[in-house]
Design a protein around this motif. Structure first.
Motif, short mmCIF file in Angstrom:
data_model
loop_
_atom_site.label_atom_id
_atom_site.label_comp_id
_atom_site.label_asym_id
_atom_site.label_seq_id
_atom_site.Cartn_x
_atom_site.Cartn_y
_atom_site.Cartn_z
N UNK A 64 20.52 4.73 35.53
CA UNK A 64 21.06 4.10 34.31
C UNK A 64 22.25 3.21 34.63
N UNK A 71 25.10 5.84 40.93
CA UNK A 71 23.86 6.16 40.22
C UNK A 71 24.17 7.22 39.18
N UNK A 72 23.38 7.19 38.14
CA UNK A 72 23.48 8.21 37.10
C UNK A 72 22.14 8.30 36.41
N UNK A 73 21.64 9.53 36.25
CA UNK A 73 20.41 9.70 35.48
C UNK A 73 20.66 9.22 34.06
N UNK A 75 20.61 9.72 30.32
CA UNK A 75 20.79 11.04 29.70
C UNK A 75 19.54 11.50 28.96
N UNK A 76 18.82 10.57 28.34
CA UNK A 76 17.62 10.99 27.60
C UNK A 76 16.46 11.33 28.54
N UNK A 78 16.89 12.45 31.52
CA UNK A 78 17.33 13.72 32.11
C UNK A 78 16.87 14.89 31.22
N UNK A 79 17.14 14.79 29.93
CA UNK A 79 16.76 15.87 29.00
C UNK A 79 15.24 16.08 29.00
N UNK A 82 14.08 17.64 32.33
CA UNK A 82 14.53 19.04 32.50
C UNK A 82 13.75 19.97 31.57
N UNK A 83 13.42 19.48 30.37
CA UNK A 83 12.61 20.30 29.45
C UNK A 83 11.22 20.50 30.02
N UNK A 86 11.29 23.12 32.58
CA UNK A 86 11.32 24.43 31.92
C UNK A 86 9.93 24.86 31.48
N UNK B 60 23.29 17.84 24.11
CA UNK B 60 22.26 17.32 23.21
C UNK B 60 22.14 18.23 21.99
N UNK B 88 23.72 14.14 36.24
CA UNK B 88 23.39 13.94 37.65
C UNK B 88 23.83 12.52 37.99
#
Lengths: 180, 114
Positions: A64, A71-73, A75-76, A78-79, A82-83, A86, B60, B88
């Motif tokens: 992003x 660097x940065x993931x 945020x959306x 990433x969510x 990660x879901x 899971x 979130x 991250x």
């Protein structure tokens, strides 16, 4: 011993394994991704079954920051990812990113932001146009420990490995720097 | 009123290892205060001394990044699901410069979202 600012992240625990075993096809996919995004830094994840310490599913992530030095993931993304992990009983086994003009060693920025104590932090340097330097680390509580990278692929021609340089040093490296 | 909060690995030392905890509050700030009463120290990992969310913590509400919902002032409702993820991020750049760029990026994105 370690005083790198870690944004308050601490705790968790490293795994017992002190080697990253990873399939050649995944390394190839990571290298292709970081080469494609060069000279910007690229980043991503290799997921695997929870507790397995086995990276099986390559997930290139968007940087992003779109930067040559950061660097940065997103945020959306990433969510969402990660879901998905899971839901599939997976976890991030490897978190990788590239350094495009410097060595494949965690910067103080990398160490400060490292928030997944169970992950292998894989760094790929693309500063050389015809070879990649690929190294792996544990980063826990601001302490960096390099670990060997073991390519898993019995069928591979050993000569094919020559385009990559895998370096490691056995020692734990402790940083000391002033706070922000 | 119960709000489910998903805790990342690195913060589970505050929740006795629990991956999901429950809390209550009309806003994110209220919820974090409530959580901190049972999981002491958790709030301090998410909120700076200046009283704002850490830049490199993602929170979130359901499917939304809380930065676009008013951050700590974000309104919560019974049944909401909160997810906390450490950002991250990293890179070759020096620390101070990286933080400056990153905060600029977020300000820009927040402005664009308005």
């Amino acid at each position: 011993m370690v005083t790198v600012a870690t944004f308050g992240w601490a705790g968790g625990g490293a795994r017992l394994d002190d080697v990253l075993s990873i399939d050649r096809s995944i390394i190839d996919a990571i290298v292709a991704h970081v080469r494609r995004d060069h000279p910007d830094e690229a980043c991503g994840v290799v997921a695997g079954p929870v507790g397995s310490d086995t990276p099986t599913r390559h997930i290139p992530m968007e940087n992003a920051a779109r930067s040559m030095t950061f660097y940065e993931f997103d945020s959306m993304e990433h969510l969402r990812v990660w879901r998905e992990l899971d839901d599939r009983d997976e976890e991030p086994i490897v978190i990788y990113h590239s350094h495009t003009a410097t060595e494949a060693y965690p910067s103080r920025t990398d160490i400060s932001f490292a928030g997944e104590p169970g992950a292998h932090y894989l760094l790929v340097s693309t500063r050389e146009p015809d070879a990649e330097e690929i190294r792996s680390y544990r980063i826990v509580d601001g302490a960096v420990t390099e670990e060997p990278v073991r390519i898993v692929d019995a069928a591979v021609d050993p000569n094919a490995v020559q385009s990559y340089m895998f370096g490691q040093s056995p020692a734990t490296v402790d940083y000391e720097c002033s706070d922000r | 009123m119960a709000i489910e909060v998903r805790i990342p690995t690195i913060l589970r030392s505050y929740t006795g290892g629990a991956k999901v905890v429950e809390g209550a509050g009309d806003t994110l700030a209220d919820l974090l205060a409530d959580l901190d009463s049972r999981h002491a120290g958790l709030r301090g990992r998410l909120v700076t001394d200046a009283g704002v969310l850490h830049r490199f913590v993602n929170v979130y509400v359901n499917d939304e990044d809380v930065r676009f919902l008013g951050a700590l002032d974000a309104k919560l409702n019974d049944g909401d699901s909160i997810t906390i993820l450490p950002a991250v991020a990293g890179g070759a750049f020096g620390f101070a410069a990286a933080a400056a760029i990153a905060s600029h990026t977020v300000a820009t994105r927040a402005a664009a979202a308005r």
